[in-house]
Design an enzyme around this catalytic site. Structure first.
Site, PDB file in Angstrom:
ATOM      1  N   TYR A  14      48.106 -31.642  12.285  1.00  0.00           N
ATOM      2  CA  TYR A  14      46.897 -31.518  13.106  1.00  0.00           C
ATOM      3  C   TYR A  14      46.361 -30.095  13.057  1.00  0.00           C
ATOM      4  CZ  TYR A  14      48.389 -35.994  14.888  1.00  0.00           C
ATOM      5  OH  TYR A  14      48.770 -37.304  14.971  1.00  0.00           O
ATOM      6  N   ILE A  63      43.403 -27.727  15.199  1.00  0.00           N
ATOM      7  CA  ILE A  63      42.521 -27.692  16.366  1.00  0.00           C
ATOM      8  C   ILE A  63      41.616 -26.475  16.268  1.00  0.00           C
ATOM      9  CG2 ILE A  63      42.395 -27.646  18.881  1.00  0.00           C
ATOM     10  CD1 ILE A  63      45.229 -28.879  18.904  1.00  0.00           C
ATOM     11  N   ILE A  80      51.197 -28.380  14.242  1.00  0.00           N
ATOM     12  CA  ILE A  80      49.870 -28.282  14.861  1.00  0.00           C
ATOM     13  C   ILE A  80      49.370 -26.857  14.651  1.00  0.00           C
ATOM     14  CG2 ILE A  80      48.547 -28.448  16.999  1.00  0.00           C
ATOM     15  CD1 ILE A  80      50.788 -30.372  18.027  1.00  0.00           C
ATOM     16  N   GLU A  81      48.269 -26.715  13.956  1.00  0.00           N
ATOM     17  CA  GLU A  81      47.689 -25.404  13.674  1.00  0.00           C
ATOM     18  C   GLU A  81      46.481 -25.173  14.581  1.00  0.00           C
ATOM     19  OE1 GLU A  81      48.587 -23.041  11.452  1.00  0.00           O
ATOM     20  OE2 GLU A  81      50.023 -24.098  10.178  1.00  0.00           O
ATOM     21  N   LEU A  82      46.415 -23.983  15.148  1.00  0.00           N
ATOM     22  CA  LEU A  82      45.280 -23.587  15.978  1.00  0.00           C
ATOM     23  C   LEU A  82      44.453 -22.553  15.225  1.00  0.00           C
ATOM     24  CD1 LEU A  82      47.113 -23.139  19.389  1.00  0.00           C
ATOM     25  CD2 LEU A  82      45.854 -25.126  18.583  1.00  0.00           C
TER      26      LEU A  82
END
Length: 128
Positions: free
Chosen positions: A56, A58, A95-97
């Site tokens: 994912y 974001i 999960i990468e921001l």
């Protein structure tokens, strides 16, 4: 609040098919060190100079993209160990921001809200 997850499939060469029998029991959150356009290009395997992917992504606006399916192994954790096990990619979701990762680039509230929603959803789904 509910979020729509936008599909942005990674190339098949950017992840590994999941081996049956190992459940997901870890979430790993990362800051990308970049911005949306370049991040998505790299994390989906389209930038062949970097062998990295994630489940994912974001954005600062709170958009959630899914690049690798949960059942598959994304290459986000590198050489990793946790509680006696190696290769955390095998049992985690990455999960990468979107963030420049300078220590001065803020995480906007919309991004934090989206991340919290996704984390809560996955924790409940996989009983983490």
């Amino acid at each position: 609040m509910e979020y729509t997850i936008i599909q942005y499939p990674a190339l098949p060469s950017a992840y590994t098919a999941q081996k049956p029998g190992r459940r997901i029991d870890m979430l790993v959150l990362h800051a990308t060190g970049g911005v949306k356009t370049g991040d998505l290009w790299t994390l989906s395997g389209r930038d062949r100079t970097h062998l990295v992917s994630c489940h994912y992504y974001i954005t600062k606006l709170g958009e959630i993209y899914q690049l690798v399916q949960d059942k598959d192994i994304a290459w986000h954790a590198g050489v990793s160990f946790w509680q006696g096990e190696s290769d955390c990619n095998r049992f985690s979701l990455g999960i990468e921001l979107e963030n420049l990762n300078t220590g001065r680039d803020p995480y906007p509230q919309a991004q934090l809200d989206a991340a919290l929603w996704l984390v809560r959803t996955k924790v409940q789904q996989y009983r983490i």
